[in-house]
Design an enzyme around this catalytic site. Structure first.
Site, PDB file in Angstrom:
ATOM      1  N   ASP A 129       0.829  -1.228   0.000  1.00  0.00           N
ATOM      2  CA  ASP A 129       0.000   0.000   0.000  1.00  0.00           C
ATOM      3  C   ASP A 129       0.860   1.274   0.000  1.00  0.00           C
ATOM      4  O   ASP A 129       0.372   2.357   0.267  1.00  0.00           O
ATOM      5  CB  ASP A 129      -0.947   0.000   1.212  1.00  0.00           C
ATOM      6  N   GLU A 176       3.244   2.179   2.007  1.00  0.00           N
ATOM      7  CA  GLU A 176       3.873   2.547   3.283  1.00  0.00           C
ATOM      8  C   GLU A 176       5.378   2.294   3.161  1.00  0.00           C
ATOM      9  O   GLU A 176       5.792   1.291   2.585  1.00  0.00           O
ATOM     10  CB  GLU A 176       3.268   1.689   4.397  1.00  0.00           C
ATOM     11  N   ARG A 205       7.157  26.855   0.970  1.00  0.00           N
ATOM     12  CA  ARG A 205       6.409  28.013   0.459  1.00  0.00           C
ATOM     13  C   ARG A 205       5.085  28.207   1.211  1.00  0.00           C
ATOM     14  O   ARG A 205       4.480  29.268   1.126  1.00  0.00           O
ATOM     15  CB  ARG A 205       6.174  27.898  -1.046  1.00  0.00           C
ATOM     16  N   GLN A 206       4.639  27.180   1.947  1.00  0.00           N
ATOM     17  CA  GLN A 206       3.380  27.331   2.712  1.00  0.00           C
ATOM     18  C   GLN A 206       3.692  27.850   4.121  1.00  0.00           C
ATOM     19  O   GLN A 206       3.432  27.198   5.114  1.00  0.00           O
ATOM     20  CB  GLN A 206       2.653  26.000   2.791  1.00  0.00           C
ATOM     21  N   ASP A 256       9.309  38.985  -7.188  1.00  0.00           N
ATOM     22  CA  ASP A 256       8.529  38.686  -6.005  1.00  0.00           C
ATOM     23  C   ASP A 256       9.079  39.507  -4.850  1.00  0.00           C
ATOM     24  O   ASP A 256      10.241  39.364  -4.482  1.00  0.00           O
ATOM     25  CB  ASP A 256       8.730  37.188  -5.714  1.00  0.00           C
ATOM     26  N   LYS A 263       3.998  40.559  -8.018  1.00  0.00           N
ATOM     27  CA  LYS A 263       3.298  39.400  -8.606  1.00  0.00           C
ATOM     28  C   LYS A 263       1.988  39.179  -7.873  1.00  0.00           C
ATOM     29  O   LYS A 263       1.940  39.212  -6.657  1.00  0.00           O
ATOM     30  CB  LYS A 263       4.183  38.158  -8.487  1.00  0.00           C
ATOM     31  N   ASP A 306      15.149  34.216  -8.445  1.00  0.00           N
ATOM     32  CA  ASP A 306      14.017  33.705  -7.665  1.00  0.00           C
ATOM     33  C   ASP A 306      14.455  32.438  -6.941  1.00  0.00           C
ATOM     34  O   ASP A 306      15.493  31.848  -7.277  1.00  0.00           O
ATOM     35  CB  ASP A 306      12.834  33.413  -8.604  1.00  0.00           C
ATOM     36  N   THR A 344       5.956  25.905 -12.053  1.00  0.00           N
ATOM     37  CA  THR A 344       5.308  25.793 -13.372  1.00  0.00           C
ATOM     38  C   THR A 344       6.038  26.605 -14.437  1.00  0.00           C
ATOM     39  O   THR A 344       5.766  26.457 -15.622  1.00  0.00           O
ATOM     40  CB  THR A 344       3.867  26.321 -13.295  1.00  0.00           C
TER      41      THR A 344
END
Ligand code: R5P
Length: 294
Positions: free
Chosen positions: A35, A37, A94-95, A162, A185, A213, A218
């Site tokens: 599975d 893991e 980035r979060q 940015d 941006k 950067d 993307t």
């Protein structure tokens, strides 16, 4: 005594660091249950005080994150007293804040998971923001400007797509005596953005421009930034980008953009078969940081 352990994606950088520092290197084995893991196994008892684990949290990001945590846990169980993770590319960085009121500030959670796994110190390169670094108790963020600076051959305008990277950018531009041109941006969604010029008192007509950067994902940011520079009459356009995430058709888009060269690094082990890219090895600047901890 010191040992370097690499996971499934850190072999080359770990081997280079081990050669530079003249310390042993072993490669851990990874297998998966049906599975998916994951199970991590060290090849032998390690019996060393100081361990460096070299592993990026790159695509497949979730698998590589879990692998890093398991590598650390295995090293701790095998007797390591001090564990430093050398994470050339720190996915989830980035979060650094919640996307909306009902979202997760994922970078903070990931930093806590890394600490909980037994990692006492992190060495990484060019994080998305200072805020992300602050989630760790002990971290050394290496600035890739150290290697890119050698490739600034002529008078150039440094372009920052940015405002988030403004402080790092300012130091880099100051050190090489370049003028800064700052873009703003806005994102429509994760795969699309638009740009505007924030410092339009600088004439870039026929000037060489270098876009700087932290990552290409993307390729949208780079392509939009380059197109806007051309509208302002820019001459030759190059880019210095630390982390080549290069999702989907990013390489194709960039090849067909008005950027002539993209200098990037090997923080993410990826075959980039495209003449527009030059991949620089960051092993030596990571080894220098590791050397101070031995
Ligand atoms: C974002 O704030 C980062 O600094 C990069 O500009 C961004 O992640 C690049 O992503 P993409 O290539 O998808 O535009």
């Amino acid at each position: 005594m010191t040992l370097i352990i690499s996971g499934s994606n850190g072999y080359n950088i770990a081997q280079n660091i081990s050669t530079i520092l003249k310390v042993d290197h072993i490669n851990a084995g990874t297998t998966k249950f049906p599975d998916h893991e994951m199970r991590v196994v060290l090849p032998s008892s390690i019996n060393r005080e100081t361990v460096f684990i070299v592993h990026s949290i790159c695509d497949p990001v979730n698998d590589n994150l879990v692998e890093l945590l398991l590598l650390s846990d295995a090293a701790r169980a095998a007797g390591a007293k001090h564990i430093t993770a050398i994470i050339p590319y720190l996915g989830y960085g980035r979060q650094d804040k919640a996307y909306c009121a009902y979202g997760s500030a994922a970078a903070k959670l990931i930093a806590n998971m890394i600490k909980l796994s037994g990692i006492q110190h992190v060495i990484t390169l060019d994080l998305h923001s200072q805020r992300c670094a602050e989630f760790f108790d002990s971290i050394d963020v290496v600035d890739s400007a150290e290697i890119f600076a050698d490739y600034v051959k002529e008078d150039s305008i440094f372009v920052f797509p940015d405002i988030g990277s403004y402080n790092r950018a300012k130091k880099f531009a100051y050190n090489v005596g370049a003028t800064m041109f700052v873009l703003g941006k806005r994102r429509r969604h994760d795969n699309s953005c638009y740009m505007c010029v924030l410092t339009d008192n600088i004439d870039i007509y026929a000037k060489n421009c270098i876009i700087i950067d932290d990552m290409i994902d993307t390729g949208e940011t780079l392509c939009q930034a380059a197109a806007l520079l051309k509208q302002y009459g820019a001459g030759n356009i190059k880019a210095f980008i630390t982390h080549a995430v290069l999702s989907g058709d990013a390489t194709f888009k960039l090849q067909n953009s008005c950027i002539t060269n993209i200098f990037t690094t090997n923080t993410i082990p990826k075959q980039i078969n495209n003449d527009i890219f030059t991949v620089l090895d960051i092993s030596s600047i990571l080894a220098i940081r590791a050397m101070n901890l031995r």
